[in-house]
Design a protein around this motif. Structure first.
Motif, short mmCIF file in Angstrom:
data_model
loop_
_atom_site.label_atom_id
_atom_site.label_comp_id
_atom_site.label_asym_id
_atom_site.label_seq_id
_atom_site.Cartn_x
_atom_site.Cartn_y
_atom_site.Cartn_z
N ILE A 1 -71.70 -20.34 -55.97
CA ILE A 1 -72.27 -21.64 -55.59
C ILE A 1 -73.34 -21.49 -54.52
O ILE A 1 -74.32 -22.24 -54.49
CB ILE A 1 -71.16 -22.58 -55.13
CG1 ILE A 1 -70.23 -22.92 -56.30
CG2 ILE A 1 -71.73 -23.86 -54.52
CD1 ILE A 1 -69.01 -23.72 -55.92
N SER A 2 -73.16 -20.54 -53.63
CA SER A 2 -74.07 -20.41 -52.51
C SER A 2 -74.63 -19.00 -52.44
O SER A 2 -73.94 -18.02 -52.74
CB SER A 2 -73.33 -20.73 -51.20
OG SER A 2 -74.19 -20.62 -50.10
N THR A 3 -75.90 -18.91 -52.06
CA THR A 3 -76.57 -17.61 -51.91
C THR A 3 -77.33 -17.58 -50.58
O THR A 3 -77.71 -18.62 -50.04
CB THR A 3 -77.56 -17.36 -53.05
OG1 THR A 3 -78.52 -18.42 -53.10
CG2 THR A 3 -76.85 -17.27 -54.39
N ALA B 1 -67.00 -12.55 -52.27
CA ALA B 1 -68.45 -12.65 -52.17
C ALA B 1 -69.03 -11.25 -52.37
O ALA B 1 -68.43 -10.26 -51.95
CB ALA B 1 -68.85 -13.19 -50.81
N MET B 2 -70.18 -11.20 -53.02
CA MET B 2 -70.81 -9.91 -53.31
C MET B 2 -72.20 -9.87 -52.69
O MET B 2 -72.88 -10.90 -52.59
CB MET B 2 -70.92 -9.70 -54.82
CG MET B 2 -69.59 -9.57 -55.54
SD MET B 2 -68.64 -8.12 -55.03
CE MET B 2 -69.75 -6.79 -55.51
N SER B 3 -72.62 -8.68 -52.31
CA SER B 3 -73.91 -8.53 -51.67
C SER B 3 -74.68 -7.35 -52.25
O SER B 3 -74.08 -6.42 -52.79
CB SER B 3 -73.74 -8.29 -50.16
OG SER B 3 -73.11 -9.38 -49.53
N TRP B 4 -75.98 -7.45 -52.11
CA TRP B 4 -76.86 -6.31 -52.36
C TRP B 4 -77.44 -5.88 -51.01
O TRP B 4 -77.85 -6.73 -50.19
CB TRP B 4 -78.00 -6.70 -53.30
CG TRP B 4 -77.59 -6.79 -54.73
CD1 TRP B 4 -77.24 -7.91 -55.42
CD2 TRP B 4 -77.52 -5.71 -55.67
NE1 TRP B 4 -76.93 -7.59 -56.72
CE2 TRP B 4 -77.10 -6.25 -56.90
CE3 TRP B 4 -77.77 -4.33 -55.59
CZ2 TRP B 4 -76.92 -5.48 -58.05
CZ3 TRP B 4 -77.59 -3.56 -56.73
CH2 TRP B 4 -77.17 -4.12 -57.94
N TYR B 5 -77.49 -4.58 -50.83
CA TYR B 5 -78.09 -3.97 -49.65
C TYR B 5 -79.15 -2.99 -50.12
O TYR B 5 -79.15 -2.57 -51.28
CB TYR B 5 -77.05 -3.20 -48.83
CG TYR B 5 -75.97 -4.04 -48.20
CD1 TYR B 5 -74.92 -4.54 -48.95
CD2 TYR B 5 -76.00 -4.32 -46.83
CE1 TYR B 5 -73.91 -5.30 -48.36
CE2 TYR B 5 -75.01 -5.07 -46.23
CZ TYR B 5 -73.97 -5.56 -47.00
OH TYR B 5 -72.99 -6.32 -46.41
N ARG B 6 -80.01 -2.59 -49.23
CA ARG B 6 -80.95 -1.52 -49.54
C ARG B 6 -81.14 -0.63 -48.32
O ARG B 6 -80.96 -1.06 -47.18
CB ARG B 6 -82.29 -2.07 -50.02
CG ARG B 6 -83.10 -2.79 -48.98
CD ARG B 6 -84.35 -3.39 -49.59
NE ARG B 6 -85.15 -4.12 -48.62
CZ ARG B 6 -86.17 -4.91 -48.92
NH1 ARG B 6 -86.52 -5.06 -50.21
NH2 ARG B 6 -86.86 -5.52 -47.98
N VAL C 1 -79.68 -7.52 -48.20
CA VAL C 1 -80.75 -8.15 -48.97
C VAL C 1 -80.35 -9.55 -49.43
O VAL C 1 -81.11 -10.50 -49.26
CB VAL C 1 -81.13 -7.28 -50.18
CG1 VAL C 1 -82.13 -8.00 -51.07
CG2 VAL C 1 -81.67 -5.94 -49.73
N ALA C 2 -79.16 -9.66 -50.02
CA ALA C 2 -78.74 -10.95 -50.58
C ALA C 2 -77.23 -10.97 -50.72
O ALA C 2 -76.60 -9.93 -50.93
CB ALA C 2 -79.40 -11.19 -51.94
N THR C 3 -76.67 -12.18 -50.62
CA THR C 3 -75.23 -12.39 -50.78
C THR C 3 -74.99 -13.61 -51.65
O THR C 3 -75.74 -14.59 -51.57
CB THR C 3 -74.56 -12.61 -49.41
OG1 THR C 3 -74.75 -11.43 -48.61
CG2 THR C 3 -73.07 -12.86 -49.56
N ILE C 4 -73.94 -13.53 -52.46
CA ILE C 4 -73.54 -14.66 -53.28
C ILE C 4 -72.05 -14.89 -53.10
O ILE C 4 -71.27 -13.93 -53.04
CB ILE C 4 -73.91 -14.43 -54.76
CG1 ILE C 4 -73.64 -15.68 -55.60
CG2 ILE C 4 -73.18 -13.21 -55.35
CD1 ILE C 4 -74.29 -15.63 -56.99
N THR C 5 -71.65 -16.14 -52.97
CA THR C 5 -70.25 -16.45 -52.76
C THR C 5 -69.44 -16.17 -54.01
O THR C 5 -69.98 -15.93 -55.09
CB THR C 5 -70.08 -17.91 -52.33
OG1 THR C 5 -70.74 -18.75 -53.28
CG2 THR C 5 -70.67 -18.15 -50.95
#
Length: 114
Positions: free
Chosen positions: A56-58, A33-38, A48-52
């Motif tokens: 499929i899921s965010t 899973a990957m994420s964006w942070y700020r 900020v956001a995560t994607i599996t």
């Protein structure tokens, strides 16, 4: 070695849009899973956001829901963050990463200002 390279930041006026990219190498991207942070000046880094792993899921922070969209292309080992309707409070350095694995990019600056 693990590398995450963010790009796409810049200066934009309130209400504008930006698309951030993060190119990954050195690990099996499709398994994570990957994420964006700020991180804004003087503040802690926030998720900020995560994607599996298969996209499929965010999940999104409440402050960006409806304005930001995270996506990924496993064939290109790249994760994206589409940002629209940007606000001055979105200003900060944006990082992609896998916090649990300690994988971090160097960050890209986003400044929202008129």
């Amino acid at each position: 070695q693990v590398q995450l390279v963010e790009s796409g930041g810049g200066l934009v006026q309130p209400g504008g849009s930006l698309r951030l990219s993060c190119a990954a190498s050195g690990f099996t991207f499709s398994l994570y899973a990957m994420s964006w942070y700020r991180q804004a000046p003087g503040k802690e880094r926030e998720l900020v956001a995560t994607i599996t792993s298969h996209g499929i899921s965010t999940n999104y922070a409440d402050s960006v829901k409806g304005r930001f969209t995270i996506s990924r292309d496993n064939a290109k080992a790249t994760v994206y963050l589409q940002m629209v309707s940007l606000k001055p409070e979105d200003t900060g350095v944006y990082f992609c990463g896998v916090r649990t694995a300690g994988f971090w990019g160097q960050g890209t600056q986003v400044t929202v200002s008129s």
